[in-house]
Design a protein around this motif. Structure first.
Motif, PDB file in Angstrom:
ATOM      1  N   GLU A   8      -7.307   2.723  -3.483  1.00 41.44           N
ATOM      2  CA  GLU A   8      -7.542   2.610  -5.045  1.00 41.44           C
ATOM      3  C   GLU A   8      -6.761   2.996  -5.963  1.00 41.44           C
ATOM      4  OE1 GLU A   8     -11.254   4.799  -7.658  1.00 41.44           O
ATOM      5  OE2 GLU A   8     -11.664   4.428  -5.512  1.00 41.44           O
ATOM      6  N   GLU A   9      -6.028   3.923  -5.479  1.00 44.68           N
ATOM      7  CA  GLU A   9      -4.936   4.668  -6.356  1.00 44.68           C
ATOM      8  C   GLU A   9      -3.864   3.742  -6.297  1.00 44.68           C
ATOM      9  OE1 GLU A   9      -2.715   8.758  -7.519  1.00 44.68           O
ATOM     10  OE2 GLU A   9      -3.949   8.762  -5.892  1.00 44.68           O
ATOM     11  N   MET A  10      -3.463   3.092  -4.974  1.00 43.09           N
ATOM     12  CA  MET A  10      -2.444   1.994  -5.024  1.00 43.09           C
ATOM     13  C   MET A  10      -2.609   1.005  -6.034  1.00 43.09           C
ATOM     14  SD  MET A  10       0.416   1.292  -3.910  1.00 43.09           S
ATOM     15  CE  MET A  10       1.267   1.814  -2.268  1.00 43.09           C
ATOM     16  N   ARG A  11      -3.849   0.506  -5.986  1.00 49.13           N
ATOM     17  CA  ARG A  11      -4.252  -0.563  -6.756  1.00 49.13           C
ATOM     18  C   ARG A  11      -4.180  -0.324  -8.263  1.00 49.13           C
ATOM     19  NH1 ARG A  11      -7.788  -1.574  -2.611  1.00 49.13           N
ATOM     20  NH2 ARG A  11      -9.532  -0.172  -3.535  1.00 49.13           N
ATOM     21  N   GLU A  12      -4.408   0.879  -8.601  1.00 46.67           N
ATOM     22  CA  GLU A  12      -4.433   1.264  -9.956  1.00 46.67           C
ATOM     23  C   GLU A  12      -2.779   1.627 -10.329  1.00 46.67           C
ATOM     24  OE1 GLU A  12      -6.500   5.242 -10.233  1.00 46.67           O
ATOM     25  OE2 GLU A  12      -8.252   3.928  -9.989  1.00 46.67           O
ATOM     26  N   LEU A  13      -2.127   1.824  -9.460  1.00 43.84           N
ATOM     27  CA  LEU A  13      -0.598   2.131  -9.927  1.00 43.84           C
ATOM     28  C   LEU A  13      -0.118   0.709 -10.142  1.00 43.84           C
ATOM     29  CD1 LEU A  13       0.478   4.945  -7.417  1.00 43.84           C
ATOM     30  CD2 LEU A  13       0.315   4.987  -9.963  1.00 43.84           C
ATOM     31  N   ILE A  35       3.174  -5.668  -0.053  1.00 42.63           N
ATOM     32  CA  ILE A  35       2.689  -5.344  -1.239  1.00 42.63           C
ATOM     33  C   ILE A  35       3.496  -5.938  -2.501  1.00 42.63           C
ATOM     34  CG2 ILE A  35       1.571  -3.683  -2.797  1.00 42.63           C
ATOM     35  CD1 ILE A  35       1.246  -1.862  -0.244  1.00 42.63           C
ATOM     36  N   PRO A  36       2.551  -6.708  -3.237  1.00 42.89           N
ATOM     37  CA  PRO A  36       3.076  -7.479  -4.621  1.00 42.89           C
ATOM     38  C   PRO A  36       3.731  -6.498  -5.230  1.00 42.89           C
ATOM     39  CG  PRO A  36       1.041  -8.550  -4.053  1.00 42.89           C
ATOM     40  CD  PRO A  36       1.047  -7.373  -3.097  1.00 42.89           C
ATOM     41  N   PRO A  91      -2.765   4.882   4.336  1.00 47.93           N
ATOM     42  CA  PRO A  91      -3.040   4.028   5.346  1.00 47.93           C
ATOM     43  C   PRO A  91      -2.037   2.964   5.902  1.00 47.93           C
ATOM     44  CG  PRO A  91      -4.043   3.338   3.156  1.00 47.93           C
ATOM     45  CD  PRO A  91      -3.163   4.360   3.097  1.00 47.93           C
ATOM     46  N   GLY A  92      -0.937   3.102   5.254  1.00 52.52           N
ATOM     47  CA  GLY A  92       0.128   2.165   5.615  1.00 52.52           C
ATOM     48  C   GLY A  92      -0.312   0.520   5.302  1.00 52.52           C
ATOM     49  N   LEU A  93       0.735  -0.388   5.593  1.00 50.88           N
ATOM     50  CA  LEU A  93       0.423  -1.988   5.237  1.00 50.88           C
ATOM     51  C   LEU A  93      -0.707  -2.068   6.321  1.00 50.88           C
ATOM     52  CD1 LEU A  93       4.101  -3.190   4.891  1.00 50.88           C
ATOM     53  CD2 LEU A  93       2.341  -3.116   3.176  1.00 50.88           C
ATOM     54  N   GLY A  98      -5.458  -4.901  -0.211  1.00 48.15           N
ATOM     55  CA  GLY A  98      -5.312  -5.806  -1.479  1.00 48.15           C
ATOM     56  C   GLY A  98      -4.323  -6.925  -0.764  1.00 48.15           C
ATOM     57  N   SER A  99      -3.981  -8.011  -1.609  1.00 53.90           N
ATOM     58  CA  SER A  99      -2.896  -9.192  -1.284  1.00 53.90           C
ATOM     59  C   SER A  99      -1.884  -8.491  -0.899  1.00 53.90           C
ATOM     60  CB  SER A  99      -3.243 -10.207  -2.524  1.00 53.90           C
ATOM     61  OG  SER A  99      -2.175  -9.581  -3.417  1.00 53.90           O
ATOM     62  N   PHE A 100      -1.082  -9.820  -0.134  1.00 55.83           N
ATOM     63  CA  PHE A 100       0.191  -9.517   0.283  1.00 55.83           C
ATOM     64  C   PHE A 100       1.353 -10.746  -0.243  1.00 55.83           C
ATOM     65  CE2 PHE A 100      -1.541  -7.427   3.756  1.00 55.83           C
ATOM     66  CZ  PHE A 100      -0.764  -6.315   3.892  1.00 55.83           C
ATOM     67  N   ASP A 101       2.380 -10.327  -0.642  1.00 57.39           N
ATOM     68  CA  ASP A 101       3.294 -11.543  -1.113  1.00 57.39           C
ATOM     69  C   ASP A 101       4.152 -11.715  -0.020  1.00 57.39           C
ATOM     70  OD1 ASP A 101       5.200 -13.014  -2.433  1.00 57.39           O
ATOM     71  OD2 ASP A 101       5.325 -11.253  -4.002  1.00 57.39           O
ATOM     72  N   ASP A 102       4.214 -12.794   0.264  1.00 60.99           N
ATOM     73  CA  ASP A 102       5.198 -13.257   1.211  1.00 60.99           C
ATOM     74  C   ASP A 102       6.546 -13.810   1.027  1.00 60.99           C
ATOM     75  OD1 ASP A 102       4.994 -15.737   0.757  1.00 60.99           O
ATOM     76  OD2 ASP A 102       4.073 -16.782   2.358  1.00 60.99           O
ATOM     77  N   GLY A 103       6.985 -13.674  -0.453  1.00 60.36           N
ATOM     78  CA  GLY A 103       8.200 -13.952  -0.614  1.00 60.36           C
ATOM     79  C   GLY A 103       8.482 -15.294  -0.957  1.00 60.36           C
ATOM     80  N   ASP A 104       7.736 -16.185  -0.370  1.00 66.11           N
ATOM     81  CA  ASP A 104       7.956 -17.529  -0.695  1.00 66.11           C
ATOM     82  C   ASP A 104       6.764 -18.213  -1.605  1.00 66.11           C
ATOM     83  OD1 ASP A 104      10.190 -17.752   0.894  1.00 66.11           O
ATOM     84  OD2 ASP A 104       8.840 -17.938   2.748  1.00 66.11           O
ATOM     85  N   SER A 105       5.579 -18.321  -1.122  1.00 65.39           N
ATOM     86  CA  SER A 105       4.451 -18.791  -1.837  1.00 65.39           C
ATOM     87  C   SER A 105       3.690 -17.756  -2.505  1.00 65.39           C
ATOM     88  CB  SER A 105       3.521 -19.694  -0.951  1.00 65.39           C
ATOM     89  OG  SER A 105       2.831 -18.533   0.011  1.00 65.39           O
ATOM     90  N   GLY A 106       4.001 -16.455  -2.128  1.00 59.24           N
ATOM     91  CA  GLY A 106       3.169 -15.503  -2.952  1.00 59.24           C
ATOM     92  C   GLY A 106       1.820 -14.955  -2.174  1.00 59.24           C
TER      93      GLY A 106
END
Length: 122
Positions: A8-13, A35-36, A91-93, A98-106
């Motif tokens: 929750e705090e990570m999403r807020e940040l 993490i994006p 919790p680590g990755l 939340g969503s992940f960004d793969d660096g290519d398509s996002g």
């Protein structure tokens, strides 16, 4: 180190763009998914680049399971030029909700459970 944070705090940040999120895995693992908005500073190079955090108000370190990121947070906090707040993403990755960004398509990254992250430098 100022403690650990959860999802929750990570999403807020992330929504507020209020911290530098530092992923300490290898560049190859980072490219597979992160993490994006996070930056890649591998743990094995953190000692040599810790001065880049001098003027940063808040840093959150991230690793696959939330263990190595504690050590990275302690390393940053112990640097005499750093006066901000530093935390680890507990919790680590593997526990990121939340969503992940793969660096290519996002989207749609592989966090590869077998990728345990870096060994501790100390």
């Amino acid at each position: 180190m100022d403690g650990e944070i959860g999802n929750e705090e990570m999403r807020e940040l992330l929504d507020a763009d209020d911290a530098r999120i530092i992923d300490i895995r290898s560049p190859a693992a980072f490219r597979r998914g992160h993490i994006p908005g996070s930056e890649n500073v591998p743990l094995d190079s953190l000692v040599d680049s810790v001065e880049q955090f001098d003027d940063t108000e808040r840093v959150v370190t991230v690793c696959p399971k939330g263990k190595s990121s504690v050590q990275a947070a302690r390393l940053i906090a112990s640097y005499e030029g750093f006066t901000g707040r530093v935390e680890s993403f507990e919790p680590g990755l593997s526990g990121w909700e939340g969503s992940f960004d793969d660096g290519d398509s996002g989207a749609g990254a592989d966090t590869t459970p077998g990728d345990e992250g870096p060994d501790a430098p100390f």
